[in-house]
Structures are given as structure tokens and as C-alpha cells.
Design a protein around this motif. Structure first.
Motif, PDB file in Angstrom:
ATOM      1  N   ALA A  40      17.831  73.544  30.592  1.00 13.61           N
ATOM      2  CA  ALA A  40      16.375  73.467  30.470  1.00 13.61           C
ATOM      3  C   ALA A  40      16.017  72.415  29.440  1.00 13.61           C
ATOM      4  O   ALA A  40      16.723  72.241  28.448  1.00 13.61           O
ATOM      5  N   PRO A  41      14.917  71.690  29.655  1.00 10.15           N
ATOM      6  CA  PRO A  41      14.506  70.685  28.669  1.00 10.15           C
ATOM      7  C   PRO A  41      14.084  71.379  27.374  1.00 10.15           C
ATOM      8  O   PRO A  41      13.616  72.510  27.399  1.00 10.15           O
ATOM      9  N   PRO A  42      14.241  70.712  26.245  1.00 14.54           N
ATOM     10  CA  PRO A  42      13.832  71.314  24.980  1.00 14.54           C
ATOM     11  C   PRO A  42      12.317  71.485  24.959  1.00 14.54           C
ATOM     12  O   PRO A  42      11.588  70.731  25.603  1.00 14.54           O
ATOM     13  N   PRO A  43      11.828  72.501  24.230  1.00 19.84           N
ATOM     14  CA  PRO A  43      10.375  72.705  24.175  1.00 19.84           C
ATOM     15  C   PRO A  43       9.690  71.529  23.494  1.00 19.84           C
ATOM     16  O   PRO A  43      10.238  70.906  22.594  1.00 19.84           O
ATOM     17  N   ASP A  44       8.494  71.247  23.956  1.00 16.24           N
ATOM     18  CA  ASP A  44       7.689  70.179  23.368  1.00 16.24           C
ATOM     19  C   ASP A  44       7.170  70.667  22.014  1.00 16.24           C
ATOM     20  O   ASP A  44       6.537  71.713  21.927  1.00 16.24           O
ATOM     21  N   PRO A  45       7.446  69.941  20.926  1.00 13.99           N
ATOM     22  CA  PRO A  45       7.006  70.397  19.608  1.00 13.99           C
ATOM     23  C   PRO A  45       5.487  70.489  19.489  1.00 13.99           C
ATOM     24  O   PRO A  45       4.986  71.172  18.625  1.00 13.99           O
ATOM     25  N   GLY A  46       4.764  69.841  20.372  1.00 12.54           N
ATOM     26  CA  GLY A  46       3.306  69.874  20.315  1.00 12.54           C
ATOM     27  C   GLY A  46       2.702  71.094  21.005  1.00 12.54           C
ATOM     28  O   GLY A  46       1.505  71.297  20.934  1.00 12.54           O
ATOM     29  N   THR A  47       3.518  71.886  21.697  1.00 12.28           N
ATOM     30  CA  THR A  47       2.985  73.053  22.394  1.00 12.28           C
ATOM     31  C   THR A  47       3.348  74.325  21.636  1.00 12.28           C
ATOM     32  O   THR A  47       4.345  74.383  20.926  1.00 12.28           O
ATOM     33  N   THR A  48       2.538  75.331  21.800  1.00 12.22           N
ATOM     34  CA  THR A  48       2.818  76.605  21.162  1.00 12.22           C
ATOM     35  C   THR A  48       3.303  77.584  22.220  1.00 12.22           C
ATOM     36  O   THR A  48       2.870  77.537  23.369  1.00 12.22           O
ATOM     37  N   THR A  49       4.190  78.463  21.828  1.00 15.33           N
ATOM     38  CA  THR A  49       4.717  79.471  22.724  1.00 15.33           C
ATOM     39  C   THR A  49       3.810  80.700  22.659  1.00 15.33           C
ATOM     40  O   THR A  49       3.360  81.079  21.584  1.00 15.33           O
ATOM     41  N   ALA A  50       3.567  81.311  23.808  1.00 14.02           N
ATOM     42  CA  ALA A  50       2.732  82.505  23.848  1.00 14.02           C
ATOM     43  C   ALA A  50       3.432  83.640  23.105  1.00 14.02           C
ATOM     44  O   ALA A  50       4.646  83.806  23.189  1.00 14.02           O
ATOM     45  N   SER A  51       2.667  84.411  22.400  1.00 14.60           N
ATOM     46  CA  SER A  51       3.212  85.541  21.650  1.00 14.60           C
ATOM     47  C   SER A  51       3.585  86.667  22.610  1.00 14.60           C
ATOM     48  O   SER A  51       3.079  86.735  23.735  1.00 14.60           O
ATOM     49  N   PRO A  52       4.466  87.591  22.194  1.00  8.77           N
ATOM     50  CA  PRO A  52       4.790  88.738  23.037  1.00  8.77           C
ATOM     51  C   PRO A  52       3.529  89.528  23.419  1.00  8.77           C
ATOM     52  O   PRO A  52       3.415  90.009  24.544  1.00  8.77           O
ATOM     53  N   SER A  53       2.593  89.619  22.502  1.00  6.41           N
ATOM     54  CA  SER A  53       1.339  90.322  22.775  1.00  6.41           C
ATOM     55  C   SER A  53       0.537  89.619  23.867  1.00  6.41           C
ATOM     56  O   SER A  53       0.003  90.261  24.773  1.00  6.41           O
ATOM     57  N   ASP A  54       0.448  88.290  23.795  1.00  6.87           N
ATOM     58  CA  ASP A  54      -0.291  87.529  24.806  1.00  6.87           C
ATOM     59  C   ASP A  54       0.367  87.646  26.180  1.00  6.87           C
ATOM     60  O   ASP A  54      -0.318  87.787  27.197  1.00  6.87           O
ATOM     61  N   ILE A  55       1.690  87.598  26.204  1.00  4.19           N
ATOM     62  CA  ILE A  55       2.414  87.740  27.471  1.00  4.19           C
ATOM     63  C   ILE A  55       2.181  89.128  28.051  1.00  4.19           C
ATOM     64  O   ILE A  55       1.921  89.285  29.250  1.00  4.19           O
ATOM     65  N   ALA A  56       2.226  90.156  27.195  1.00  7.04           N
ATOM     66  CA  ALA A  56       1.983  91.531  27.656  1.00  7.04           C
ATOM     67  C   ALA A  56       0.579  91.672  28.222  1.00  7.04           C
ATOM     68  O   ALA A  56       0.382  92.309  29.265  1.00  7.04           O
ATOM     69  N   LYS A  57      -0.399  91.077  27.554  1.00 12.56           N
ATOM     70  CA  LYS A  57      -1.785  91.137  28.045  1.00 12.56           C
ATOM     71  C   LYS A  57      -1.893  90.522  29.433  1.00 12.56           C
ATOM     72  O   LYS A  57      -2.531  91.084  30.328  1.00 12.56           O
ATOM     73  N   GLN A  58      -1.270  89.360  29.619  1.00 18.62           N
ATOM     74  CA  GLN A  58      -1.322  88.679  30.921  1.00 18.62           C
ATOM     75  C   GLN A  58      -0.638  89.506  32.010  1.00 18.62           C
ATOM     76  O   GLN A  58      -1.185  89.679  33.107  1.00 18.62           O
ATOM     77  N   LYS A  59       0.552  90.017  31.708  1.00 13.84           N
ATOM     78  CA  LYS A  59       1.300  90.774  32.712  1.00 13.84           C
ATOM     79  C   LYS A  59       0.635  92.111  33.031  1.00 13.84           C
ATOM     80  O   LYS A  59       0.608  92.535  34.186  1.00 13.84           O
ATOM     81  N   ALA A  60       0.100  92.778  32.025  1.00 17.01           N
ATOM     82  CA  ALA A  60      -0.581  94.053  32.254  1.00 17.01           C
ATOM     83  C   ALA A  60      -1.852  93.851  33.078  1.00 17.01           C
ATOM     84  O   ALA A  60      -2.139  94.629  33.991  1.00 17.01           O
ATOM     85  N   THR A  61      -2.595  92.804  32.766  1.00 18.22           N
ATOM     86  CA  THR A  61      -3.814  92.508  33.529  1.00 18.22           C
ATOM     87  C   THR A  61      -3.467  92.176  34.979  1.00 18.22           C
ATOM     88  O   THR A  61      -4.129  92.635  35.910  1.00 18.22           O
ATOM     89  N   ALA A  62      -2.410  91.393  35.180  1.00 19.48           N
ATOM     90  CA  ALA A  62      -1.974  91.063  36.547  1.00 19.48           C
ATOM     91  C   ALA A  62      -1.567  92.330  37.296  1.00 19.48           C
ATOM     92  O   ALA A  62      -1.918  92.499  38.471  1.00 19.48           O
ATOM     93  N   ALA A  63      -0.848  93.242  36.634  1.00 21.50           N
ATOM     94  CA  ALA A  63      -0.438  94.494  37.283  1.00 21.50           C
ATOM     95  C   ALA A  63      -1.660  95.326  37.658  1.00 21.50           C
ATOM     96  O   ALA A  63      -1.714  95.915  38.744  1.00 21.50           O
ATOM     97  N   TYR A  64      -2.635  95.374  36.775  1.00 22.53           N
ATOM     98  CA  TYR A  64      -3.875  96.117  37.047  1.00 22.53           C
ATOM     99  C   TYR A  64      -4.596  95.555  38.275  1.00 22.53           C
ATOM    100  O   TYR A  64      -4.968  96.293  39.188  1.00 22.53           O
ATOM    101  N   LEU A  65      -4.774  94.242  38.297  1.00 15.36           N
ATOM    102  CA  LEU A  65      -5.438  93.608  39.444  1.00 15.36           C
ATOM    103  C   LEU A  65      -4.627  93.787  40.728  1.00 15.36           C
ATOM    104  O   LEU A  65      -5.194  94.038  41.795  1.00 15.36           O
ATOM    105  N   ASP A  66      -3.311  93.665  40.618  1.00 15.37           N
ATOM    106  CA  ASP A  66      -2.449  93.841  41.789  1.00 15.37           C
ATOM    107  C   ASP A  66      -2.525  95.274  42.318  1.00 15.37           C
ATOM    108  O   ASP A  66      -2.469  95.499  43.528  1.00 15.37           O
TER     109      ASP A  66
END
Length: 190
Positions: A40-66
Motif C-alpha cells: 500500500a502507498p504510504p499515507p499522505d502527510p497532508g491528510t488526517t486519518t478518521a478517528s475510531p469514533s468517526d469510523i464507528a459513527k459512519q458504520k453505525a449510521t450505514a447499518a441503521y439506514l441499511d
């Protein structure tokens, strides 16, 4: 049970859910990550990685909508035994949905249309290792209505309206997020 439009037996849903159960359900998703011979290419130093909390929010919301997408699709035949109901729901949520589908099947009813959901994350139990996300939704069931399966006639002339939904979404042992409980308030609650 000849209930009005798709309030999806909201009274039954609201009283049957009281928020707080754990999950344990099977999933058809493969948990093994695909392997690749290309690093995998190295992460771009100019980008930020999503926090575990942000990822959980996205996945939980997707599960709810699904879950609501699954319910809308299964409700077109009121197939209370559809395995699709367990894809994004478990525990009390799955039990309530299955019972409602069975009641509609027994009474010769199907549901057409889809709810319009606008979920908002209310809380996450942990910022570092989230396992529970609480969601609040003002769901519009105006175009999600019940019909008689035998003749296609609308059950009544009342629209479903807007309902406040509070849902608990949990991370299961298989790594999937699933709705474990939800409560639906009456028409006009949001």
C-alpha cells in the motif's frame, strides 16, 4: 390487526423496544482481509486519518439506514422469515421487525414505498474503542403505506407521517454493526 398505513405498527414497535440489549448474530460477510502483493502507498502527510469514533459513527449510521432499506424491501411481501432482516438488525430490533412482518403476513397486508430517514448520531460510548452508537432519526413514512395483498387496495387513507426514532447500534463480535433496539414515537413527534 388492521392498523393504519405504515406506521409499521408503531405502537407495537415503540412499546417493544426499551433500549439496552447486546448483540450476537451471524453474518455472511467474510472477515478475512484480501491479500495483495503490491504494498500500500504510504499515507499522505497532508491528510488526517478518521478517528475510531468517526469510523464507528459512519458504520453505525450505514447499518441503521441499511436496516430500514431491508425492512422496506421485505415488507413488499411481508416475508417474516426473510434472512435479510438479520443483515443489519439483531436482538430486540430483529424480534420486533420479524413479529411485525408476521402480523402483516397473517393479516394479508404488504407495504409499498420507503421511509425517508435522516439519522443523526447522538452519542458514541467510547472515542478510542466504540462499541455502541445511539442514533436519533426523524423518519418520514408518508409514502410508506400498507396495502391488502389480495387486491392491492390501500388499507386506509392516512399517511404515515413523521416519527421520531431512537436507535441503538452495536458492534457485533463478527465486526459488523447492527441495530439492536429502537423506539418509534407517534406521528408528528418530530
Amino acid at each position: 390487526m388492521t392498523h393504519h398505513s405504515t406506521r409499521f405498527a408503531l405502537a407495537a414497535l415503540a412499546t417493544a423496544t426499551g433500549l439496552g440489549l447486546s448483540v450476537s448474530a451471524c453474518s455472511t460477510h467474510d472477515s478475512a482481509a484480501p491479500t495483495s502483493s503490491t504494498p500500500a502507498p504510504p499515507p499522505d502527510p497532508g491528510t488526517t486519518t478518521a478517528s475510531p469514533s468517526d469510523i464507528a459513527k459512519q458504520k453505525a449510521t450505514a447499518a441503521y439506514l441499511d436496516m430500514w432499506e431491508d425492512v422496506a424491501n421485505v415488507a413488499t411481501t411481508s416475508d417474516w422469515q426473510s434472512p435479510r432482516l438479520a443483515d443489519h438488525a439483531t436482538g430486540d430490533a430483529l424480534s420486533v421487525l420479524s413479529r411485525q412482518m408476521y402480523a402483516d403476513h397473517y393479516n394479508g397486508l404488504i407495504t409499498k414505498g420507503k421511509p425517508v430517514n435522516t439519522p443523526v448520531v447522538q452519542s458514541v460510548d467510547s472515542q478510542d474503542a466504540p462499541k455502541t452508537v445511539m442514533i436519533r432519526d426523524c423518519s418520514d413514512a408518508s409514502n410508506w403505506l400498507k396495502y391488502r395483498a389480495d387486491n392491492g387496495q390501500l388499507v386506509d387513507n392516512e399517511s404515515g407521517g413523521k416519527h421520531l426514532i431512537t436507535a441503538e447500534v452495536k458492534l457485533a463480535v463478527d465486526g459488523a454493526w447492527r441495530v439492536t433496539r429502537f423506539a418509534i414515537e407517534g406521528i408528528g413527534s418530530c
